[in-house]
Design a protein around this motif. Structure first.
Motif, PDB file in Angstrom:
ATOM      1  N   ALA A  49      40.412  34.118  38.337  1.00 60.89           N
ATOM      2  CA  ALA A  49      40.658  34.356  36.922  1.00 60.89           C
ATOM      3  C   ALA A  49      39.476  33.844  36.130  1.00 60.89           C
ATOM      4  CB  ALA A  49      41.940  33.662  36.460  1.00 60.89           C
ATOM      5  N   TYR A  59      42.077  38.697  35.507  1.00 61.70           N
ATOM      6  CA  TYR A  59      42.790  38.145  36.664  1.00 61.70           C
ATOM      7  C   TYR A  59      42.601  39.046  37.873  1.00 61.70           C
ATOM      8  CZ  TYR A  59      45.387  35.259  33.340  1.00 61.70           C
ATOM      9  OH  TYR A  59      45.737  34.350  32.361  1.00 61.70           O
ATOM     10  N   GLU A  61      44.101  40.956  40.954  1.00 60.35           N
ATOM     11  CA  GLU A  61      45.393  41.645  41.065  1.00 60.35           C
ATOM     12  C   GLU A  61      46.402  40.787  41.828  1.00 60.35           C
ATOM     13  OE1 GLU A  61      44.999  45.634  42.459  1.00 60.35           O
ATOM     14  OE2 GLU A  61      47.148  45.889  42.795  1.00 60.35           O
ATOM     15  N   GLN A  64      47.957  38.238  39.333  1.00 61.50           N
ATOM     16  CA  GLN A  64      48.459  38.737  38.057  1.00 61.50           C
ATOM     17  C   GLN A  64      49.952  38.451  37.931  1.00 61.50           C
ATOM     18  OE1 GLN A  64      46.242  40.678  35.971  1.00 61.50           O
ATOM     19  NE2 GLN A  64      47.772  40.430  34.371  1.00 61.50           N
ATOM     20  N   THR A  68      48.031  31.744  35.074  1.00 64.88           N
ATOM     21  CA  THR A  68      47.630  31.873  33.673  1.00 64.88           C
ATOM     22  C   THR A  68      46.436  30.966  33.412  1.00 64.88           C
ATOM     23  OG1 THR A  68      49.909  32.330  32.987  1.00 64.88           O
ATOM     24  CG2 THR A  68      48.328  31.708  31.273  1.00 64.88           C
TER      25      THR A  68
END
Length: 117
Positions: A49, A59, A61, A64, A68
């Motif tokens: 990320a 991000y 995949e 995701q 965060t």
């Protein structure tokens, strides 16, 4: 010169959570990109990320919806909240920092994340 220091990591059970933090200091930039790559044994180092100084996030995949990234309310810092961790998230996580649109990354020393029961 830029120094990058990350913290956090450790051992967690599948489904658990961890939080990584990263801070850049020294000759920092007004506009920048920072984030994390990770590298599992035998694998290449892959992007997890990233976040820009303007707040734009990217991000992988595979993370995701589970991870965060945020700026931690301070310039030249970032945090990575990792939820619903899976065994395949086990890796060394490296924080990086660079001037936006530059190809030169400054790296932290890495922190180990182990997801295991």
């Amino acid at each position: 010169q830029v120094q990058v220091v990350e913290s956090g990591g450790g051992l967690v059970q599948p489904g658990g959570s961890l939080r990584l933090s990263c801070a850049a200091s020294g000759s920092t930039f007004d506009t920048y990109v920072m984030g994390w790559y990770r590298q599992a044994p035998g694998n290449a180092r892959d992007l997890v990320a990233s976040i820009t100084s303007g707040g734009t996030t990217v991000y992988a995949e595979s993370v995701q919806g589970r991870f965060t990234i945020s700026s931690a309310n301070a310039k030249n810092t970032a945090s990575l909240q990792m939820n619903s961790l899976k065994t395949e998230d086990t890796a060394i996580y490296y924080c990086y920092y660079r001037r936006q649109y530059s190809g030169i990354n400054y790296w932290g020393k890495g922190t180990v994340v182990t997801v295991s029961s």
